[in-house]
Design a protein around this motif. Structure first.
Motif, PDB file in Angstrom:
ATOM      1  N   GLU A 214       0.797  -1.445  -0.064  1.00  0.00           N
ATOM      2  CA  GLU A 214      -0.184  -0.159   0.100  1.00  0.00           C
ATOM      3  C   GLU A 214       0.906   1.181   0.154  1.00  0.00           C
ATOM      4  O   GLU A 214       0.677   2.287   0.789  1.00  0.00           O
ATOM      5  CB  GLU A 214      -0.952   0.057   1.185  1.00  0.00           C
ATOM      6  CG  GLU A 214      -1.775  -1.438   1.092  1.00  0.00           C
ATOM      7  CD  GLU A 214      -2.850  -1.262   2.487  1.00  0.00           C
ATOM      8  OE1 GLU A 214      -3.731  -0.077   2.426  1.00  0.00           O
ATOM      9  OE2 GLU A 214      -3.042  -2.169   3.241  1.00  0.00           O
ATOM     10  N   LEU A 215       1.828   1.323  -0.904  1.00  0.00           N
ATOM     11  CA  LEU A 215       2.525   2.649  -1.140  1.00  0.00           C
ATOM     12  C   LEU A 215       1.746   3.683  -1.576  1.00  0.00           C
ATOM     13  O   LEU A 215       1.482   3.263  -3.072  1.00  0.00           O
ATOM     14  CB  LEU A 215       3.708   2.174  -1.976  1.00  0.00           C
ATOM     15  CG  LEU A 215       4.809   3.262  -2.198  1.00  0.00           C
ATOM     16  CD1 LEU A 215       5.512   3.762  -0.873  1.00  0.00           C
ATOM     17  CD2 LEU A 215       6.025   2.678  -2.976  1.00  0.00           C
ATOM     18  N   GLU A 216       1.400   4.504  -1.060  1.00  0.00           N
ATOM     19  CA  GLU A 216       0.163   5.533  -1.549  1.00  0.00           C
ATOM     20  C   GLU A 216       0.754   6.811  -2.097  1.00  0.00           C
ATOM     21  O   GLU A 216       0.296   7.336  -2.848  1.00  0.00           O
ATOM     22  CB  GLU A 216      -0.576   5.911  -0.267  1.00  0.00           C
ATOM     23  CG  GLU A 216      -1.294   4.545   0.433  1.00  0.00           C
ATOM     24  CD  GLU A 216      -2.716   4.753   1.196  1.00  0.00           C
ATOM     25  OE1 GLU A 216      -3.285   5.982   0.525  1.00  0.00           O
ATOM     26  OE2 GLU A 216      -3.042   3.983   1.865  1.00  0.00           O
ATOM     27  N   LYS A 217       1.963   7.171  -1.658  1.00  0.00           N
ATOM     28  CA  LYS A 217       2.352   8.569  -1.929  1.00  0.00           C
ATOM     29  C   LYS A 217       3.704   8.714  -1.654  1.00  0.00           C
ATOM     30  O   LYS A 217       4.274   8.162  -0.524  1.00  0.00           O
ATOM     31  CB  LYS A 217       1.424   9.622  -1.480  1.00  0.00           C
ATOM     32  CG  LYS A 217       1.538  11.116  -2.021  1.00  0.00           C
ATOM     33  CD  LYS A 217       0.389  11.748  -1.216  1.00  0.00           C
ATOM     34  CE  LYS A 217       0.300  13.282  -1.878  1.00  0.00           C
ATOM     35  NZ  LYS A 217       0.420  13.564  -3.187  1.00  0.00           N
ATOM     36  N   ALA A 218       4.565   9.545  -2.462  1.00  0.00           N
ATOM     37  CA  ALA A 218       6.010   9.852  -1.941  1.00  0.00           C
ATOM     38  C   ALA A 218       6.453  11.111  -2.606  1.00  0.00           C
ATOM     39  O   ALA A 218       5.882  11.488  -3.745  1.00  0.00           O
ATOM     40  CB  ALA A 218       6.944   8.923  -2.589  1.00  0.00           C
TER      41      ALA A 218
END
Ligand code: I3P
Length: 128
Positions: free
Chosen positions: A11-15
């Motif tokens: 669940e890598l959502e934002k960077a």
């Protein structure tokens, strides 16, 4: 720049790049020390990386780089603030353990996206 990344299982959502300072640790006030930080929202955590200029797409992946620190978003609180900084576009993140961070961007739309995305994760965790 910030971007939405595909879900690769964690669940890598934002960077993206934000200005960050920690202002309290366990409820105890700290001296401000603003610095740019590569911020990654993954699963239930906000993860901070040092030296964003050295980060490459492959090194953003959790487990593939050394985070400076990370924050458990469960029970955390977000508040826009005009009082805690002379900078514009600042919000405060407070964890259940009493750690407090200010996050800031000169770009209004970018900081609003971060606020909304983090708040959505906090809300999701509140419902669990
Ligand atoms: C601080 C530094 C920070 C500033 C802070 C100053 O001085 O200028 O950038 O916070 O203001 O105390 P120093 O480098 O000497 O520690 P903001 O940029 O967020 O305003 P503050 O003490 O009013 O928080």
């Amino acid at each position: 720049q910030s971007m939405i990344l595909p879900d690769n299982g964690k669940e890598l959502e934002k960077a993206g790049l934000l200005n960050k300072t920690k202002i309290a640790e366990g409820g105890k006030k700290l001296r401000k020390n603003w610095s740019p930080s590569w911020v990654v929202l993954v699963g239930n955590s906000l993860v901070f990386f040092k030296d964003p200029k050295s980060q490459t797409p492959s090194s953003w992946k959790p487990g593939n780089s050394r985070p400076e620190s990370s924050v458990d978003l469960r029970g955390a609180k977000l508040h826009w603030t005009n009082e805690l900084s002379s900078k514009k576009n600042v919000f405060k993140l407070r964890t259940v353990t009493g750690n407090e961070f200010l996050l800031q961007s000169e770009t209004d739309s970018l900081i609003r996206e971060w606020y909304t995305t983090i708040q959505n994760v906090i809300d999701r965790l509140d419902r669990e």
